[in-house]
Write an enzyme that holds these catalytic residues in place. Structure first.
Site, PDB file in Angstrom:
ATOM      1  N   ASP A 106      -4.092  18.841 -33.888  1.00 31.06           N
ATOM      2  CA  ASP A 106      -3.538  18.504 -35.206  1.00 31.06           C
ATOM      3  C   ASP A 106      -4.416  17.500 -35.931  1.00 31.06           C
ATOM      4  O   ASP A 106      -4.634  17.602 -37.139  1.00 31.06           O
ATOM      5  CB  ASP A 106      -2.122  17.930 -35.057  1.00 31.06           C
ATOM      6  CG  ASP A 106      -1.104  19.009 -34.725  1.00 31.06           C
ATOM      7  OD1 ASP A 106      -1.396  20.199 -34.963  1.00 31.06           O
ATOM      8  OD2 ASP A 106      -0.018  18.657 -34.228  1.00 31.06           O
ATOM      9  N   THR A 145       8.465  23.200 -21.948  1.00 33.92           N
ATOM     10  CA  THR A 145       8.172  23.315 -20.509  1.00 33.92           C
ATOM     11  C   THR A 145       6.855  22.647 -20.116  1.00 33.92           C
ATOM     12  O   THR A 145       6.610  22.400 -18.937  1.00 33.92           O
ATOM     13  CB  THR A 145       8.070  24.794 -20.102  1.00 33.92           C
ATOM     14  OG1 THR A 145       6.933  25.370 -20.780  1.00 33.92           O
ATOM     15  CG2 THR A 145       9.327  25.567 -20.498  1.00 33.92           C
ATOM     16  N   ASP A 152      -1.967  14.230 -31.050  1.00 30.22           N
ATOM     17  CA  ASP A 152      -2.299  15.638 -30.790  1.00 30.22           C
ATOM     18  C   ASP A 152      -3.703  15.916 -31.332  1.00 30.22           C
ATOM     19  O   ASP A 152      -3.941  15.887 -32.540  1.00 30.22           O
ATOM     20  CB  ASP A 152      -1.269  16.551 -31.475  1.00 30.22           C
ATOM     21  CG  ASP A 152      -1.471  18.001 -31.072  1.00 30.22           C
ATOM     22  OD1 ASP A 152      -0.569  18.580 -30.454  1.00 30.22           O
ATOM     23  OD2 ASP A 152      -2.555  18.558 -31.368  1.00 30.22           O
ATOM     24  N   ARG A 166       0.188  24.742 -25.260  1.00 28.48           N
ATOM     25  CA  ARG A 166       1.185  24.178 -24.358  1.00 28.48           C
ATOM     26  C   ARG A 166       2.565  24.387 -24.939  1.00 28.48           C
ATOM     27  O   ARG A 166       2.827  23.965 -26.060  1.00 28.48           O
ATOM     28  CB  ARG A 166       0.910  22.665 -24.312  1.00 28.48           C
ATOM     29  CG  ARG A 166       0.972  22.052 -23.007  1.00 28.48           C
ATOM     30  CD  ARG A 166       0.483  20.639 -22.990  1.00 28.48           C
ATOM     31  NE  ARG A 166       1.015  19.719 -23.977  1.00 28.48           N
ATOM     32  CZ  ARG A 166       1.254  18.452 -23.724  1.00 28.48           C
ATOM     33  NH1 ARG A 166       1.060  17.961 -22.526  1.00 28.48           N
ATOM     34  NH2 ARG A 166       1.685  17.644 -24.663  1.00 28.48           N
TER      35      ARG A 166
HETATM   36  O1  LIG Z   1      -2.986  18.989 -19.906  1.00 25.31           O
HETATM   37  P1  LIG Z   1      -1.923  19.637 -20.729  1.00 25.31           P
HETATM   38  O2  LIG Z   1      -0.578  18.992 -20.539  1.00 25.31           O
HETATM   39  O3  LIG Z   1      -1.846  21.104 -20.535  1.00 25.31           O
HETATM   40  O4  LIG Z   1      -2.266  19.330 -22.241  1.00 25.31           O
HETATM   41  C1  LIG Z   1      -3.537  19.461 -22.774  1.00 25.31           C
HETATM   42  C2  LIG Z   1      -3.611  20.606 -23.723  1.00 25.31           C
HETATM   43  O5  LIG Z   1      -2.853  20.306 -24.904  1.00 25.31           O
HETATM   44  C3  LIG Z   1      -3.686  20.422 -26.053  1.00 25.31           C
HETATM   45  O6  LIG Z   1      -3.661  21.697 -26.570  1.00 25.31           O
HETATM   46  P2  LIG Z   1      -2.411  22.261 -27.400  1.00 25.31           P
HETATM   47  O7  LIG Z   1      -1.445  22.930 -26.506  1.00 25.31           O
HETATM   48  O8  LIG Z   1      -1.888  21.175 -28.269  1.00 25.31           O
HETATM   49  O9  LIG Z   1      -3.055  23.413 -28.275  1.00 25.31           O
HETATM   50  P3  LIG Z   1      -4.123  23.312 -29.459  1.00 25.31           P
HETATM   51  O10 LIG Z   1      -5.454  23.074 -28.819  1.00 25.31           O
HETATM   52  O11 LIG Z   1      -4.025  24.660 -30.081  1.00 25.31           O
HETATM   53  O12 LIG Z   1      -3.692  22.219 -30.383  1.00 25.31           O
HETATM   54  C4  LIG Z   1      -5.048  20.109 -25.504  1.00 25.31           C
HETATM   55  O13 LIG Z   1      -6.096  20.541 -26.326  1.00 25.31           O
HETATM   56  C5  LIG Z   1      -5.046  20.788 -24.158  1.00 25.31           C
HETATM   57  O14 LIG Z   1      -5.385  22.163 -24.189  1.00 25.31           O
HETATM   58  O1  LIG Z   2      -1.698  13.453 -25.792  1.00 21.99           O
HETATM   59  C1  LIG Z   2      -1.911  14.678 -25.841  1.00 21.99           C
HETATM   60  C2  LIG Z   2      -1.497  15.553 -24.811  1.00 21.99           C
HETATM   61  C3  LIG Z   2      -1.779  16.877 -24.916  1.00 21.99           C
HETATM   62  N1  LIG Z   2      -2.417  17.330 -26.005  1.00 21.99           N
HETATM   63  C4  LIG Z   2      -2.820  16.517 -27.000  1.00 21.99           C
HETATM   64  O2  LIG Z   2      -3.425  16.959 -27.974  1.00 21.99           O
HETATM   65  N2  LIG Z   2      -2.550  15.209 -26.885  1.00 21.99           N
END
Ligand SMILES: O=P(O)(O)OC[C@H]1O[C@H](OP(=O)(O)OP(=O)(O)O)[C@H](O)[C@@H]1O
Ligand SMILES: O=c1cc[nH]c(=O)[nH]1
Ligand SMILES: [Mg+2]
Length: 210
Positions: A204, A109, A201, A105
């Site tokens: 993380d 944006t 997150d 994400r």
């Molecule tokens: O519904 P949204 O607003 O799109 O958010 C959710 C997304 O955010 C997180 O991923 P992230 O972008 O943090 O990537 P990661 O899995 O690599 O940590 C999560 O695992 C989803 O894929």
């Molecule tokens: O709360 C949140 C939203 C998006 N992605 C995450 O990992 N946590």
């Protein structure tokens, strides 16, 4: 599945989720609990799989025993946090094929940025279970499911740990045919798109980054 949203209220799921939400929970515990919850969510999301029978011999007699029908499942992990759910489900369904959709994400944006896509063949003949612990705005999951449909998938279910009402609404609009199974429907998103009360997150926390 007929319901668009299923919340798994089982006490074991809710207890484990509360420990995961606690900011003092270690990375190792967070990962182990997510693995455990993934199997309890898998139990729910596979509840209505099509069955057939096979004639077998028990030591006592012949019987028509129930077995799963049809082509194998496809499990799709939305990278990277989806991998925290993948292994547990794969332990329960070891014959499943596995695919990966790489998305992150954009923090400004909140739009998904794609960096990888590799899925099993004949998706159109399979039940596809996409997994990602977090459904926040729904932009990532809606985009991932767009890509899976472009690749031929027709029968898709989505498994997550936490869902925000905003993400559920986004999914219902974009993909009303995709049932969602989650451990919790949380209150809302904050102004940075994070789920409240949430758990922070997920990527993380499970990989110890940041
Ligand atoms: O519904 P949204 O607003 O799109 O958010 C959710 C997304 O955010 C997180 O991923 P992230 O972008 O943090 O990537 P990661 O899995 O690599 O940590 C999560 O695992 C989803 O894929
Ligand atoms: O709360 C949140 C939203 C998006 N992605 C995450 O990992 N946590
Ligand atoms: Mg992600």
């Amino acid at each position: 599945m007929t319901e668009h949203l299923t919340i798994v209220t089982h006490p074991l799921v809710q207890h484990k989720l509360s420990i995961m939400r606690d900011k003092n929970t270690s990375t190792a515990s967070f990962r182990r609990l997510l693995h455990e919850i993934s199997q309890l969510l898998a139990y729910e999301i596979t509840r209505e799989l099509d069955m057939t029978t096979k004639t077998i011999e028990t030591p006592m007699e012949t019987m028509d025993a129930p077995i799963l029908e049809g082509k194998k499942l496809a499990l799709i992990s939305i990278l990277r946090a989806g991998n925290g759910l993948l292994d547990g489900v794969l332990e329960l369904i070891p014959a499943a094929r596995v695919g990966f959709v790489g998305l992150y994400r954009d923090e400004e944006t909140l739009e998904p940025v794609q960096y990888y896509f590799k899925v099993p063949e004949n998706l159109e003949d399979r039940l596809v279970i996409a997994v990602d612990p977090m459904l926040a705005t729904g932009n990532s999951s809606a985009a991932a499911i767009d890509l899976l449909k472009q690749a031929g998938a027709k029968n898709i279910r989505f498994m997550c740990l936490l869902a925000a009402p905003e993400g559920v609404a986004r999914m219902k609009e974009a993909h009303p045919d995709v049932p969602i199974v989650t451990a919790s429907l949380d209150r809302c998103l904050n102004d940075k798109g994070y789920i409240l009360p949430g758990l922070g997150d997920a990527g993380d926390r499970m990989f110890g980054t940041k």
